[in-house]
Write a protein that holds these residues in place. Structure first.
Motif, PDB file in Angstrom:
ATOM      1  N   SER A 231       0.842  -1.267  -0.015  1.00 45.00           N
ATOM      2  CA  SER A 231      -0.206  -0.048  -0.069  1.00 45.00           C
ATOM      3  C   SER A 231       0.735   1.138  -0.001  1.00 45.00           C
ATOM      4  N   LEU A 232       1.909   1.087   0.836  1.00 42.77           N
ATOM      5  CA  LEU A 232       2.985   2.294   0.948  1.00 42.77           C
ATOM      6  C   LEU A 232       3.477   2.556  -0.507  1.00 42.77           C
ATOM      7  N   LEU A 233       3.945   1.565  -0.832  1.00 46.44           N
ATOM      8  CA  LEU A 233       4.545   1.584  -2.180  1.00 46.44           C
ATOM      9  C   LEU A 233       3.689   2.192  -3.480  1.00 46.44           C
ATOM     10  N   ALA A 234       2.594   1.477  -3.770  1.00 47.73           N
ATOM     11  CA  ALA A 234       1.602   2.289  -4.667  1.00 47.73           C
ATOM     12  C   ALA A 234       1.497   3.603  -4.371  1.00 47.73           C
ATOM     13  N   ILE A 235       1.212   4.162  -3.022  1.00 45.94           N
ATOM     14  CA  ILE A 235       1.098   5.713  -3.028  1.00 45.94           C
ATOM     15  C   ILE A 235       2.358   6.450  -3.600  1.00 45.94           C
ATOM     16  N   VAL A 236       3.402   6.030  -2.946  1.00 42.69           N
ATOM     17  CA  VAL A 236       4.859   6.671  -3.284  1.00 42.69           C
ATOM     18  C   VAL A 236       4.958   6.391  -4.737  1.00 42.69           C
TER      19      VAL A 236
ATOM     20  N   PHE B 296       2.900   6.246  -7.170  1.00 49.43           N
ATOM     21  CA  PHE B 296       2.133   7.255  -7.739  1.00 49.43           C
ATOM     22  C   PHE B 296       2.693   8.558  -7.840  1.00 49.43           C
ATOM     23  N   LEU B 297       2.968   8.998  -6.491  1.00 50.28           N
ATOM     24  CA  LEU B 297       3.677  10.263  -6.852  1.00 50.28           C
ATOM     25  C   LEU B 297       4.745  10.536  -7.204  1.00 50.28           C
ATOM     26  N   GLN B 298       5.539   9.397  -7.423  1.00 51.01           N
ATOM     27  CA  GLN B 298       6.822   9.390  -8.161  1.00 51.01           C
ATOM     28  C   GLN B 298       6.704   9.533  -9.683  1.00 51.01           C
ATOM     29  N   VAL B 299       5.826   8.681 -10.030  1.00 47.89           N
ATOM     30  CA  VAL B 299       5.643   8.672 -11.727  1.00 47.89           C
ATOM     31  C   VAL B 299       4.627  10.315 -11.927  1.00 47.89           C
ATOM     32  N   ARG B 300       3.984  10.634 -11.216  1.00 48.17           N
ATOM     33  CA  ARG B 300       3.202  11.935 -11.285  1.00 48.17           C
ATOM     34  C   ARG B 300       4.202  13.267 -11.302  1.00 48.17           C
ATOM     35  N   SER B 301       5.406  13.018 -10.673  1.00 46.99           N
ATOM     36  CA  SER B 301       6.308  14.290 -10.459  1.00 46.99           C
ATOM     37  C   SER B 301       6.777  14.498 -11.760  1.00 46.99           C
ATOM     38  N   ALA B 302       7.300  15.730 -12.361  1.00 43.89           N
ATOM     39  CA  ALA B 302       7.602  15.978 -13.434  1.00 43.89           C
ATOM     40  C   ALA B 302       9.202  16.160 -13.458  1.00 43.89           C
ATOM     41  N   ARG B 303       9.755  15.887 -12.434  1.00 46.49           N
ATOM     42  CA  ARG B 303      11.406  15.956 -12.479  1.00 46.49           C
ATOM     43  C   ARG B 303      11.728  14.858 -11.219  1.00 46.49           C
ATOM     44  N   TYR B 304      13.171  14.690 -11.221  1.00 48.81           N
ATOM     45  CA  TYR B 304      13.811  13.863 -10.506  1.00 48.81           C
ATOM     46  C   TYR B 304      13.830  14.330  -8.933  1.00 48.81           C
ATOM     47  N   ILE B 305      13.086  13.842  -8.123  1.00 49.01           N
ATOM     48  CA  ILE B 305      12.988  14.602  -6.728  1.00 49.01           C
ATOM     49  C   ILE B 305      14.165  13.357  -5.662  1.00 49.01           C
ATOM     50  N   PRO B 306      15.301  13.600  -5.325  1.00 48.87           N
ATOM     51  CA  PRO B 306      16.039  12.564  -4.527  1.00 48.87           C
ATOM     52  C   PRO B 306      15.176  12.010  -3.320  1.00 48.87           C
ATOM     53  N   SER B 307      14.508  12.765  -2.709  1.00 49.90           N
ATOM     54  CA  SER B 307      13.805  12.062  -1.525  1.00 49.90           C
ATOM     55  C   SER B 307      12.696  10.826  -2.024  1.00 49.90           C
ATOM     56  N   LEU B 308      11.986  11.695  -3.025  1.00 51.27           N
ATOM     57  CA  LEU B 308      10.757  10.660  -3.447  1.00 51.27           C
ATOM     58  C   LEU B 308      11.331   9.465  -4.197  1.00 51.27           C
TER      59      LEU B 308
ATOM     60  N   VAL C  87      13.683   2.269  -1.703  1.00 56.54           N
ATOM     61  CA  VAL C  87      13.548   1.440  -0.296  1.00 56.54           C
ATOM     62  C   VAL C  87      12.414   0.798  -0.357  1.00 56.54           C
ATOM     63  N   LEU C  88      11.147   1.112  -0.463  1.00 60.84           N
ATOM     64  CA  LEU C  88       9.849   0.602  -0.271  1.00 60.84           C
ATOM     65  C   LEU C  88       9.771  -0.880  -1.404  1.00 60.84           C
ATOM     66  N   ILE C  89      10.250  -0.313  -2.674  1.00 58.78           N
ATOM     67  CA  ILE C  89      10.466  -1.323  -3.441  1.00 58.78           C
ATOM     68  C   ILE C  89      11.126  -2.451  -3.337  1.00 58.78           C
ATOM     69  N   SER C  90      12.287  -2.400  -2.326  1.00 56.49           N
ATOM     70  CA  SER C  90      13.310  -3.240  -2.327  1.00 56.49           C
ATOM     71  C   SER C  90      12.555  -4.304  -1.167  1.00 56.49           C
ATOM     72  N   VAL C  91      11.733  -3.534  -0.193  1.00 55.51           N
ATOM     73  CA  VAL C  91      11.074  -4.418   0.793  1.00 55.51           C
ATOM     74  C   VAL C  91       9.904  -5.406   0.236  1.00 55.51           C
ATOM     75  N   PHE C  92       9.205  -4.748  -0.833  1.00 55.75           N
ATOM     76  CA  PHE C  92       8.181  -5.303  -1.273  1.00 55.75           C
ATOM     77  C   PHE C  92       8.747  -6.607  -2.211  1.00 55.75           C
ATOM     78  N   GLY C  93       9.865  -6.208  -2.909  1.00 56.16           N
ATOM     79  CA  GLY C  93      10.356  -7.404  -3.907  1.00 56.16           C
ATOM     80  C   GLY C  93      11.124  -8.542  -2.732  1.00 56.16           C
TER      81      GLY C  93
END
Length: 257
Positions: A58-63, A65-77, A83-89
């Motif tokens: 659930s957390l990964l899906a939210i983050v 979504f925000l990552q893909v929606r962002s218009a540029r590279y944001i280091p924190s996002l 990190v979340l996809i590493s846990v989910f994988g």
């Protein structure tokens, strides 16, 4: 900030950071956090594999979504997503192995085929697998799907080697670290394709990070240093936060200048 031509000919910002030394350090630490955090939620907090998977998914899906929606590279996002996809994988592989009794050899083969299929489809649509031009919705979707499969594959392959060879955490870390060193040598000395070497290294950093995490967190009786999952996760998370903060500040300075 990296920029490149989008498919419509316009200039678009690359959504993925350059593969510098800091990139690899943070990436490896994120895999360690993925290993220890999954174990902590599953065992220490008694979420169980299913509960942990639902929570992290659930957390990964939210983050994402925000990552893909962002218009540029944001280091924190971006790095929260990693990190979340590493846990989910990790959890995907653990669920198949523990809940469905799928042998690690089969999961390793299955995720290898899934990753290859992703690369084939990605290349057939975009004519490149480079991370220097992740500047469209479709490319970013291919990128994150490939990242997910690299973590799941790295978990399965790492567990297969660790359990099949019974070589211990330190030896496993040296083994995977040596494989990464050979890959780097192939790139810098033998001039092997950069994209190929990047993805091989990306896969290998998963079992390397997991081995390092286990070496630090597991009790001395099991061949570890006995630091514990909580302390190990906290230590690496603090380091990741510090490095990502540095990257964010550096990026802002570059943009201002």
């Amino acid at each position: 900030m990296n920029k490149s031509l989008a498919q419509d000919g316009s200039i678009s910002a690359n959504k993925v950071p350059e593969a510098t030394a800091l990139f690899w350090i943070i990436k490896m630490m994120s895999t360690t956090v993925g290993e220890t955090a999954a174990d902590y939620l599953n065992v220490n907090l008694h979420f169980g594999l299913t509960g942990t998977s639902i929570f992290i998914g659930s957390l990964l899906a939210i983050v994402l979504f925000l990552q893909v929606r962002s218009a540029r590279y944001i280091p924190s996002l971006y790095w929260i997503s990693v990190v979340l996809i590493s846990v989910f994988g990790t959890l995907v592989t653990d669920n198949l192995s523990d809940n469905f009794d799928v042998p690690l050899g089969i999961t390793t083969a299955a995720f290898s085929l899934a990753l290859i299929a992703t690369f084939v489809e990605w290349y057939s649509k975009e004519k490149t697998l480079s991370i220097t031009a992740i500047n469209s919705f479709r490319r970013e979707c291919f990128y994150w799907l490939a990242i997910l499969f690299t973590f799941a594959l790295g978990t399965a392959a790492g567990d297969l080697v660790a359990e099949g060879l019974s070589i211990g955490y330190a030896s496993a870390a040296l083994l995977f670290g040596g494989c990464i060193a050979i890959t780097a040598l192939a790139y810098y000395v033998l001039k092997i394709n950069a994209i190929t070497c990047f993805w091989i290294s990306y896969i290998l950093t998963r079992p390397l990070g997991a081995s390092c995490g286990d070496l630090l967190s597991q009790p001395t009786s099991a061949g570890g240093f006995g630091i514990g999952a909580v302390t190990t996760s906290a230590l690496f998370l603090v380091t990741i936060v510090g490095l990502v903060f540095y990257l964010s500040i550096t990026q802002k300075r570059i943009k201002i200048s």
